[in-house]
Design a protein around this motif. Structure first.
Motif: not given
Length: 261
Positions: A144-163
């Motif tokens: 999960a921590h690797d997927v979070l890195v990818l989706v964060t960099e792909a969107t420029g945001m981390v909050r929606p993924w943490l939500d």
């Protein structure tokens, strides 16, 4: 506790992958696209990117998403997107190339949010479906921590993924949270983001740290996380000398950002 519906999450992900294949069928790199044959690859390999729906070998796929200097980055990303997404989900990329932030940047550099509505919606649904499936799966092929890195960099945001992580109140998601917190804490206690972000690194670090402080402790405690990890997460909410002078400050080296007088 209601258990997550893993088959439903898998069906959503499979549907998103199928949609990418349909939406981006027939896409090619621009006919005039060029890249250096000394550093990127041969003319024959470049020609493969200009043929629609031709499967690429993993090495060529890697060099294609990794290269930052395409003239039409969007066209190149659209060309490889269905195969790249499938390769990500099966873990074949992670087995060979673990640089998730670079893959995420390939999405960002392709400016996928500016594509026609049907195309951008297909990408957004894939990212969301993959993230949801990852959180639901007790043993995802990509952590999960690797997927979070990818989706964060792909969107420029981390909050929606943490939500979304906050909304997934299941044992699998809690176990992924414990693994991620243990993976991240060394950097975060040094006030550093645990990966190399393309932009907004300080903001992303602050958002991730604040979310862990607010939401992680109770979930980790309820899931039986070790006491030392709970203290490390607690210390994320402490600043300055109070952090590193705390009796539970880890005994291995961290960056100390003390300002000298």
């Amino acid at each position: 506790m209601t258990l997550p519906d893993l088959p439903a999450a898998r069906r959503r992900l499979d549907s998103a992958l199928d949609d990418l294949t349909v939406v981006f069928r027939g896409m090619t790199a621009h006919p005039d696209e060029y890249n250096c044959d000394c550093h990127w690859g041969s003319a024959e390999e470049l020609a493969r990117l200009k043929v629609a729906d031709l499967e690429l070998d993993l090495d060529l796929l890697h060099r294609t998403w990794q290269a930052p200097d395409w003239t039409d980055k969007a066209a190149v990303l659209r060309r490889i997107l269905p195969q790249l997404a499938s390769t990500l989900v099966t873990g074949r990329v992670a087995e060979t190339y673990s640089d998730m932030e670079t893959i995420g940047r390939a999405f960002a550099f392709g400016a996928w949010r500016e594509w026609p509505a049907g195309q951008s919606a297909a990408v957004e649904e894939f990212l969301g479906a993959w993230w949801s499936h990852t959180l639901t799966d007790p043993d995802p092929v990509v952590p999960a921590h690797d997927v979070l890195v990818l989706v964060t960099e792909a969107t420029g945001m981390v909050r929606p993924w943490l939500d979304a992580w906050e909304a997934h109140r299941f044992p699998a998601a809690d176990a992924h949270l414990a693994a991620a917190a243990d993976h991240w804490d060394h950097d975060l206690l040094g006030d550093r983001l645990p990966w190399s972000a393309w932009e907004n690194e300080e903001e992303l670090c602050a958002d991730l740290t604040a979310w862990l402080v607010r939401h992680a402790s109770d979930r980790l405690r309820d899931s039986g996380a070790p006491e030392d990890l709970l203290h490390r997460i607690r210390l994320l909410g402490v600043t300055g000398p109070d952090r590193w002078d705390d009796p539970h400050w880890p005994d291995y080296f961290y960056w100390r950002l003390r300002q000298e007088p």
